[in-house]
Design a protein around this motif. Sequence first.
Motif, PDB file in Angstrom:
ATOM      1  N   ASP A 102      -5.857   2.193  -1.660  1.00 21.05           N
ATOM      2  CA  ASP A 102      -5.441   2.941  -2.840  1.00 21.05           C
ATOM      3  C   ASP A 102      -4.002   2.541  -3.163  1.00 21.05           C
ATOM      4  N   ASP A 103      -3.816   1.805  -4.258  1.00 20.10           N
ATOM      5  CA  ASP A 103      -2.489   1.276  -4.582  1.00 20.10           C
ATOM      6  C   ASP A 103      -1.472   2.384  -4.833  1.00 20.10           C
ATOM      7  N   LEU A 104      -1.907   3.496  -5.416  1.00 23.65           N
ATOM      8  CA  LEU A 104      -0.974   4.570  -5.731  1.00 23.65           C
ATOM      9  C   LEU A 104      -0.565   5.340  -4.483  1.00 23.65           C
ATOM     10  N   ALA A 105      -1.551   5.670  -3.647  1.00 18.61           N
ATOM     11  CA  ALA A 105      -1.264   6.442  -2.437  1.00 18.61           C
ATOM     12  C   ALA A 105      -0.740   5.568  -1.307  1.00 18.61           C
ATOM     13  N   GLY A 106      -1.073   4.274  -1.349  1.00 20.63           N
ATOM     14  CA  GLY A 106      -0.672   3.380  -0.273  1.00 20.63           C
ATOM     15  C   GLY A 106      -1.465   3.583   0.994  1.00 20.63           C
TER      16      GLY A 106
END
Length: 388
Positions: A102-106
Amino acid sequence: MDLCEWDAKSLLRAYGLPVPHARLFEREVDAPGEIAATGIIKAQTLFGGRGKAGLVRLAGDDPEATVAIIGNALAERGLPQVMMIEQASAFETELYISVVLDDLAGTPALMFSNRGGIDIEDNGNVHSLPLPAGSGVYAHEFVDFFISAGAPTAAGARLARLAADLVRMFRHEDMTMIEINPLVVTGEGRLMALDCKATLDDSARYRHRDRPFDLSRRLTDFKLSPDECRARDAGYVLVQSPGDVVLITAGAGLGMMVADLLADSGFKAATFFDNASGARGETAEARLEMAWKLAESDEIKAIMFYQALSTRDLAPRVMGLLERLKAAPPPKPFYFGLSASFVAEKTMSAIAAREAITAAGYPAFELPEQVVERMAADRDAGTMRRAG
């Protein structure tokens, strides 16, 4: 780095996950051997949609003809005729499962659908479970998720164990994505991965030197131009496209912004340069040498250099550029832009750097839009010429 099906399934095998028996061969190089009529012949590529493109077929009564059809289709695309012959599997249900970053949450996320197969993106039934960033996961933690997602009851326990193994593999192998589609359920409730694809984090490749994935690397090379391959081997990223400006920047965001500015003024960026993930050593000189080489093309009108430095000392970069401009003048008109934070101005200010480039006979500006405006003005006035 994207993995083809053969390499992705080799990882599944290494972690004890269920995959059909298969073997690999290259047409006109290896003998395919005996192929059962029920065997599945699969072209090995890095792109999806192989089934729709006719690159995955049942061997049928004439396996040699099937191999020829797939091989010719690969040859028409300029790809090596590498195929996997896989044992057919009887099943009752097709599922979808993946672990993605998940790019946003990392953090990783587990994705699941009880309707796998072709067009998974359109079935509207994909469930997602965020996963903790660093701690381990256990099979029992996934049971409720699979129940709520409508997983087959008979396969629930096996699904939970497989999901835990996938997450473990995702982390240990430094992946950004691992996808099994379809994951099938047999009549006995067993699971089998019929297709798989994966993407590895290039910046962590040095930790996995024992897994070269030669076939995937070879297929990757077929997507790259010779110059893009040379750039990769030299430790930096080069992306070429049809255009008339050799653009030298660093960072995807900055590169895209400058490319848009060029497009708004009637230019088109022919290159994108960036640091390779996990690269060691300095590549500035190699990138300049490549830019000069590419600018020799008749289609190229100018070279635009623009960087925005935040922490790295700008002086060595500017002095190196000045040395190259003096020793090997650029083959096309050269335009320079530079902005820098006070941290990057350790031994030279950005103003002094721009003045030095101007003194060498090249236009220099602080903002990218100023650089592009000057380029457009020179083009429109017919004064876009090489310095000196």
